[in-house]
Write a protein that holds these residues in place. Structure first.
Motif, short mmCIF file in Angstrom:
data_model
loop_
_atom_site.label_atom_id
_atom_site.label_comp_id
_atom_site.label_asym_id
_atom_site.label_seq_id
_atom_site.Cartn_x
_atom_site.Cartn_y
_atom_site.Cartn_z
N ASP A 1 43.12 45.26 37.13
CA ASP A 1 42.47 44.57 38.23
C ASP A 1 42.06 45.64 39.23
O ASP A 1 42.87 46.13 40.02
N LEU A 2 40.80 46.01 39.20
CA LEU A 2 40.30 47.16 39.93
C LEU A 2 39.40 46.68 41.07
O LEU A 2 38.37 46.04 40.83
N MET A 3 39.79 46.97 42.30
CA MET A 3 39.03 46.57 43.47
C MET A 3 38.36 47.79 44.09
O MET A 3 38.99 48.83 44.30
N LEU A 4 37.06 47.66 44.37
CA LEU A 4 36.31 48.71 45.06
C LEU A 4 36.12 48.31 46.51
O LEU A 4 35.70 47.18 46.79
N ALA A 5 36.43 49.21 47.44
CA ALA A 5 36.22 48.98 48.87
C ALA A 5 35.24 50.04 49.36
O ALA A 5 35.54 51.24 49.30
N ARG B 1 30.92 51.65 33.15
CA ARG B 1 31.87 52.22 32.19
C ARG B 1 33.16 51.42 32.09
O ARG B 1 33.90 51.58 31.12
N ARG B 2 33.45 50.58 33.07
CA ARG B 2 34.75 49.89 33.08
C ARG B 2 34.71 48.61 32.26
O ARG B 2 34.96 47.50 32.76
N VAL B 3 34.38 48.75 31.00
CA VAL B 3 34.33 47.60 30.09
C VAL B 3 35.74 47.05 29.88
O VAL B 3 36.65 47.80 29.51
N GLY B 4 35.92 45.76 30.11
CA GLY B 4 37.22 45.13 29.90
C GLY B 4 38.05 45.01 31.15
O GLY B 4 39.08 44.33 31.13
N ASP B 5 37.66 45.65 32.26
CA ASP B 5 38.40 45.54 33.51
C ASP B 5 37.88 44.36 34.33
O ASP B 5 36.69 44.03 34.28
N ARG B 6 38.77 43.77 35.09
CA ARG B 6 38.35 42.81 36.12
C ARG B 6 38.05 43.62 37.39
O ARG B 6 38.92 44.33 37.89
N ILE B 7 36.85 43.51 37.90
CA ILE B 7 36.42 44.32 39.03
C ILE B 7 36.05 43.40 40.20
O ILE B 7 35.41 42.37 40.02
N LEU C 1 37.71 39.25 41.83
CA LEU C 1 37.92 39.91 40.54
C LEU C 1 37.23 39.13 39.42
O LEU C 1 37.41 37.92 39.28
N THR C 2 36.45 39.83 38.64
CA THR C 2 35.69 39.18 37.59
C THR C 2 35.39 40.17 36.47
O THR C 2 35.37 41.40 36.68
N PHE C 3 35.16 39.65 35.26
CA PHE C 3 34.71 40.47 34.15
C PHE C 3 33.19 40.69 34.18
O PHE C 3 32.67 41.48 33.39
N ASP C 4 32.51 39.99 35.07
CA ASP C 4 31.05 40.08 35.16
C ASP C 4 30.66 41.33 35.93
O ASP C 4 30.42 41.31 37.13
N ARG C 5 30.60 42.47 35.22
CA ARG C 5 30.30 43.73 35.89
C ARG C 5 28.88 43.78 36.43
O ARG C 5 28.62 44.44 37.45
N GLU C 6 27.95 43.08 35.80
CA GLU C 6 26.57 43.10 36.27
C GLU C 6 26.44 42.47 37.65
O GLU C 6 25.70 42.95 38.50
#
Length: 329
Positions: free
Chosen positions: A91-95, A130-136, A151-156
């Motif tokens: 579960d990767l959060m960007l701030a 590049r973070r395929v499979g992570d919840r971002i 948090l979501t798998f929808d990287r786009e």
């Protein structure tokens, strides 16, 4: 292969036959609606001719339509080939800092000077890809901190919302503590070993209700690992009426606090003075938080019920028309 979502509905297939066999037939009323006292005078006119042969094919069409209707109700699905999905479970959060100082143009991108936010978008969007499979998830902060994307798998979607962000959208000041506190709140209920926050800023905490070091204590208690990135060049040339002079555009960067936040939570502090260093930092983050190649499979499904349903509706039209005209078995 084909599978049925509700296969037990096939038990309804003999229902019309059972109703016909078990229920008593509807009595046919042969009484005349109008009694004519001199009916004998019209005996020749009222003589019934021999009846036609009963029409059977509408009954067969209705039976086929019923079978198709039951087939549609069982939810037939076509299962495709199994597709392997690499899932790391992080579960990767960007701030990302959107304060006014992010508009300083001290980064070079494709031969042109760009501001710090454009450089961040360019590198962070590649990192997201590049973070395929992570919840971002995405937090944008300035004077206030806002959850832009949960948090979501929808990287786009995460990448698109990052690219649409603008300087000053969350205010001109910098609330680092509030951004960390919001991340703790959003990641608290997720698996302990996968909670990661990547915080990027170019200044010091000048706003907000939570002190950054106090927020770091809360993050440590919640086992949230924080990687902090200080962005901005060490020097740049500024032209004025009095000539050209060298200035430090990152003089307000609070590296001491950012380092303390990272060390207190088990992360690391990085310094990005140019685009190349920023790219190296995100590649290093890929190594520090690698994507696990766990074997998980997904089988795509395609619903097939519209085909038997449409066929049943088409076959039901002729029997209904014959019934309305009074023709049948």
């Amino acid at each position: 292969m084909i599978q049925f979502g509700w296969p037990w509905l096939w038990l309804l297939l003999p229902l019309p036959w059972l109703l016909r066999r078990l229920l008593p037939p509807v009595p046919l009323r042969g009484d005349a609606a109008l009694r004519v006292p001199f009916l004998d005078d019209f005996s020749s006119a009222t003589a019934r001719p021999s009846g036609p042969v009963p029409v059977r094919w509408p009954l067969w069409l209705a039976a086929i339509a019923w079978c198709l209707l039951i087939a549609a109700a069982t939810r037939p699905q076509w299962l495709g080939e199994a597709v392997e999905l690499p899932v790391s479970g992080r579960d990767l959060m960007l701030a990302v800092d959107l304060s006014g100082s992010m508009e300083v143009q001290d980064f070079e991108l494709q031969g042109q000077l760009v501001d710090r936010l454009i450089a961040t978008k360019y590198v962070a969007s590649q990192f997201i890809d590049r973070r395929v499979g992570d919840r971002i998830g995405l937090i944008l902060f300035g004077q206030k901190a806002y959850l832009q994307t949960p948090l979501t798998f929808d990287r786009e979607t995460v990448k698109q919302l990052l690219l649409e962000s603008a300087i000053g959208l969350a205010g001109k000041e910098t609330a680092i503590g509030d951004a960390i506190g919001l991340a703790v709140k959003r990641l608290r209920d997720h698996p302990v070993d996968s909670r990661v926050l990547i915080l990027l800023t170019d200044g010091a905490n000048t706003a907000g209700e939570v002190d950054p070091l106090k927020a770091a204590e809360l993050a440590a208690e919640a086992q949230l690992k924080i990687y902090t990135i200080g962005i901005g060049a060490d020097e740049m040339l500024v032209r004025s009426l009095f000539g050209t002079r060298r200035v430090n555009p990152s003089r307000d960067l609070d590296e001491k606090t950012l380092t303390a936040i990272a060390e207190q939570t088990g992360g690391r502090y990085f310094r990005a003075r140019n685009l190349e260093e920023l790219q190296q930092i995100y590649r290093l983050l890929d190594e520090l938080e690698p994507i696990d190649e766990d074997e998980q499979f997904f089988r795509p499904t395609h619903a097939l019920y519209p085909w038997p349903l449409a066929a049943a509706l088409l076959l039901a039209v002729p029997p209904l028309w014959f019934h309305a005209r009074g023709v049948g078995a």
